[in-house]
Design an enzyme around this catalytic site. Structure first.
Site, mmCIF file in Angstrom:
data_model
loop_
_atom_site.group_PDB
_atom_site.id
_atom_site.type_symbol
_atom_site.label_atom_id
_atom_site.label_comp_id
_atom_site.label_asym_id
_atom_site.label_seq_id
_atom_site.Cartn_x
_atom_site.Cartn_y
_atom_site.Cartn_z
ATOM 1 N N ASP A 113 0.858 -1.194 0.000
ATOM 2 C CA ASP A 113 0.000 0.000 0.000
ATOM 3 C C ASP A 113 0.890 1.239 0.000
ATOM 4 O O ASP A 113 1.391 1.654 1.045
ATOM 5 C CB ASP A 113 -0.919 -0.002 1.224
ATOM 6 C CG ASP A 113 -1.841 1.216 1.239
ATOM 7 O OD1 ASP A 113 -1.505 2.229 0.595
ATOM 8 O OD2 ASP A 113 -2.883 1.163 1.916
ATOM 9 N N HIS A 161 0.853 8.011 3.872
ATOM 10 C CA HIS A 161 1.469 7.242 4.955
ATOM 11 C C HIS A 161 2.955 7.550 5.132
ATOM 12 O O HIS A 161 3.583 7.033 6.054
ATOM 13 C CB HIS A 161 1.284 5.745 4.702
ATOM 14 C CG HIS A 161 -0.156 5.351 4.578
ATOM 15 N ND1 HIS A 161 -1.061 5.550 5.592
ATOM 16 C CD2 HIS A 161 -0.853 4.808 3.549
ATOM 17 C CE1 HIS A 161 -2.255 5.129 5.204
ATOM 18 N NE2 HIS A 161 -2.155 4.687 3.971
HETATM 19 C C1 LIG Z 1 -5.989 4.918 1.143
HETATM 20 C C2 LIG Z 1 -5.882 4.957 2.622
HETATM 21 C C3 LIG Z 1 -5.561 3.854 3.332
HETATM 22 C C4 LIG Z 1 -5.510 3.896 4.799
HETATM 23 O O1 LIG Z 1 -5.115 2.942 5.399
HETATM 24 S S1 LIG Z 1 -6.025 5.297 5.628
HETATM 25 C C5 LIG Z 1 -5.655 4.882 7.348
HETATM 26 C C6 LIG Z 1 -6.750 4.165 8.044
HETATM 27 N N1 LIG Z 1 -7.954 4.944 8.112
HETATM 28 C C7 LIG Z 1 -8.053 6.027 8.912
HETATM 29 O O2 LIG Z 1 -7.123 6.440 9.597
HETATM 30 C C8 LIG Z 1 -9.405 6.686 8.950
HETATM 31 C C9 LIG Z 1 -9.782 7.015 10.349
HETATM 32 N N2 LIG Z 1 -11.169 7.428 10.423
HETATM 33 C C10 LIG Z 1 -11.535 8.703 10.334
HETATM 34 O O3 LIG Z 1 -10.697 9.600 10.227
HETATM 35 C C11 LIG Z 1 -13.011 9.000 10.396
HETATM 36 O O4 LIG Z 1 -13.695 7.943 10.990
HETATM 37 C C12 LIG Z 1 -13.647 9.228 8.981
HETATM 38 C C13 LIG Z 1 -12.952 10.441 8.308
HETATM 39 C C14 LIG Z 1 -13.499 7.983 8.104
HETATM 40 C C15 LIG Z 1 -15.136 9.527 9.156
HETATM 41 O O5 LIG Z 1 -15.286 10.507 10.106
HETATM 42 P P1 LIG Z 1 -16.497 11.540 10.016
HETATM 43 O O6 LIG Z 1 -16.441 12.279 8.734
HETATM 44 O O7 LIG Z 1 -16.450 12.356 11.281
HETATM 45 O O8 LIG Z 1 -17.725 10.585 9.971
HETATM 46 P P2 LIG Z 1 -19.117 10.739 10.748
HETATM 47 O O9 LIG Z 1 -19.657 12.122 10.505
HETATM 48 O O10 LIG Z 1 -18.933 10.272 12.157
HETATM 49 O O11 LIG Z 1 -20.036 9.661 10.013
HETATM 50 C C16 LIG Z 1 -20.560 9.917 8.740
HETATM 51 C C17 LIG Z 1 -21.209 8.634 8.229
HETATM 52 O O12 LIG Z 1 -20.168 7.740 7.811
HETATM 53 C C18 LIG Z 1 -20.192 6.544 8.606
HETATM 54 N N3 LIG Z 1 -18.787 6.298 8.952
HETATM 55 C C19 LIG Z 1 -18.016 7.063 9.740
HETATM 56 N N4 LIG Z 1 -16.791 6.559 9.822
HETATM 57 C C20 LIG Z 1 -16.785 5.433 9.079
HETATM 58 C C21 LIG Z 1 -15.793 4.463 8.811
HETATM 59 N N5 LIG Z 1 -14.565 4.552 9.335
HETATM 60 N N6 LIG Z 1 -16.119 3.432 8.020
HETATM 61 C C22 LIG Z 1 -17.372 3.319 7.509
HETATM 62 N N7 LIG Z 1 -18.366 4.221 7.756
HETATM 63 C C23 LIG Z 1 -18.062 5.253 8.513
HETATM 64 C C24 LIG Z 1 -21.008 6.869 9.843
HETATM 65 O O13 LIG Z 1 -21.653 5.716 10.357
HETATM 66 C C25 LIG Z 1 -21.976 7.883 9.298
HETATM 67 O O14 LIG Z 1 -23.026 7.236 8.610
HETATM 68 P P3 LIG Z 1 -24.507 7.180 9.269
HETATM 69 O O15 LIG Z 1 -24.882 8.604 9.559
HETATM 70 O O16 LIG Z 1 -25.358 6.543 8.237
HETATM 71 O O17 LIG Z 1 -24.378 6.371 10.517
#
Ligand code: A1D88
Length: 264
Positions: free
Chosen positions: A171, A176
């Site tokens: 990845d 990252h």
């Molecule tokens: C290419 C990249 C590869 C990687 O490996 S990246 C590294 C790993 N990932 C991360 O570090 C991401 C960490 N997570 C975050 O930063 C946050 O988390 C998000 C930005 C993904 C989302 O945060 P927010 O925008 O504040 O979401 P909300 O307003 O709480 O929710 C909006 C809707 O989206 C759904 N949701 C929130 N987070 C996730 C998720 N992580 N996966 C799947 N769905 C998600 C909720 O449920 C809700 O939807 P409903 O209103 O219908 O309930």
């Protein structure tokens, strides 16, 4: 083309080959110790099933390259893995992939990408800010909370160099490793791959369940917040009858939620 129109599309087929060396490097990159000889020594090697997810990374990447979402800002939101049979120590893995669903969260879209092979079925949820609002279904909401109370909390340290090492396994998203790319994704500095964190927390969970990490059968978890290399991740483990629930945090900030894992 709006995000919803990607639902159901095939992402094609691919055969990926790997050597024992790749499986060993993967184990070390996610936190295996030199003393775990059956993960790091070719004479006794067992391949961690989550290694398959690095081999299948081409699938969500193909969707990004095809223009479904902005790869500078999309992050990995959640992951599922079902293991069907052990990965060979080396060889070839044939896979096929498709976009299973696209959910409309208003300000974001979530693309569920499913990959199938003889050894596993896995699904990536890619959270793509700015791609929602196409009039689609909202899809699933927050994951279930563990029904059993946490029996133990274990600290899992991550390494300063962990993302730089892990990316070499497959990845290569710039966020990252490159501070400029990390800022474009809304983070102050490069952050760890979600799949690296997920694989790292499986070691204490497997130990608590009396299982070998290579005996993983099913895994699911949502990436709720970024982990930065060097962070110490506190993993709360909820042993259950059929599966072990878990979540993880850094201080009071959740980073993994709705985790569930079972072993053979
Ligand atoms: C290419 C990249 C590869 C990687 O490996 S990246 C590294 C790993 N990932 C991360 O570090 C991401 C960490 N997570 C975050 O930063 C946050 O988390 C998000 C930005 C993904 C989302 O945060 P927010 O925008 O504040 O979401 P909300 O307003 O709480 O929710 C909006 C809707 O989206 C759904 N949701 C929130 N987070 C996730 C998720 N992580 N996966 C799947 N769905 C998600 C909720 O449920 C809700 O939807 P409903 O209103 O219908 O309930």
């Amino acid at each position: 083309m709006n995000a919803g129109e990607w639902a159901g599309r095939s992402l094609g087929e691919r055969t990926v080959d790997y050597a024992e060396r790749d499986a060993i490097l993967y184990a070390l990159a996610v936190g295996a110790k030199a003393a775990q000889l059956d993960l790091v020594f070719e004479e006794r090697l067992r391949v961690l099933p989550t290694f398959a997810l690095t081999l299948a990374q081409w699938a969500p990447d193909a969707l990004g390259s095809a223009g479904a979402f902005d790869t500078r800002t999309a992050v990995h939101g959640a992951q599922r893995l079902e293991v069907l049979r052990p990965l060979p120590r080396s060889g070839e893995l044939a896979m096929k992939a498709r976009v299973r669903d696209v959910w409309d969260k208003g300000s974001a879209a979530i693309f569920d990408v499913e990959v199938e092979s003889d050894c596993f079925v896995a699904a990536w949820s890619i959270y793509a800010p700015g791609a929602g609002g196409f009039g689609g279904d909202r899809g699933p909401s927050a994951p279930r909370r563990a029904s059993e109370p946490a029996r133990v909390t274990v600290n899992v340290p991550t390494g300063e160099n962990q993302a730089a090492l892990y990316r070499l396994l497959g990845d290569r998203h710039h966020m990252h490793v490159d501070p400029v790319a990390a800022r474009a994704a809304g983070q102050p500095r490069p952050f760890l791959h979600g799949l690296c964190t997920l694989a790292a927390v499986l070691f204490p969970i497997a130990a608590g369940a009396g299982a070998h990490p290579a005996d993983l059968r099913r895994l699911t978890g949502r990436f709720a917040g970024p982990v930065f290399p060097g962070d110490v991740v506190a993993v709360a483990i909820h042993p259950g009858e059929a599966a072990t629930g878990f979540e993880a945090s850094i201080g009071d900030r959740p980073v993994l939620t709705g985790g569930e894992v079972s072993f053979q």
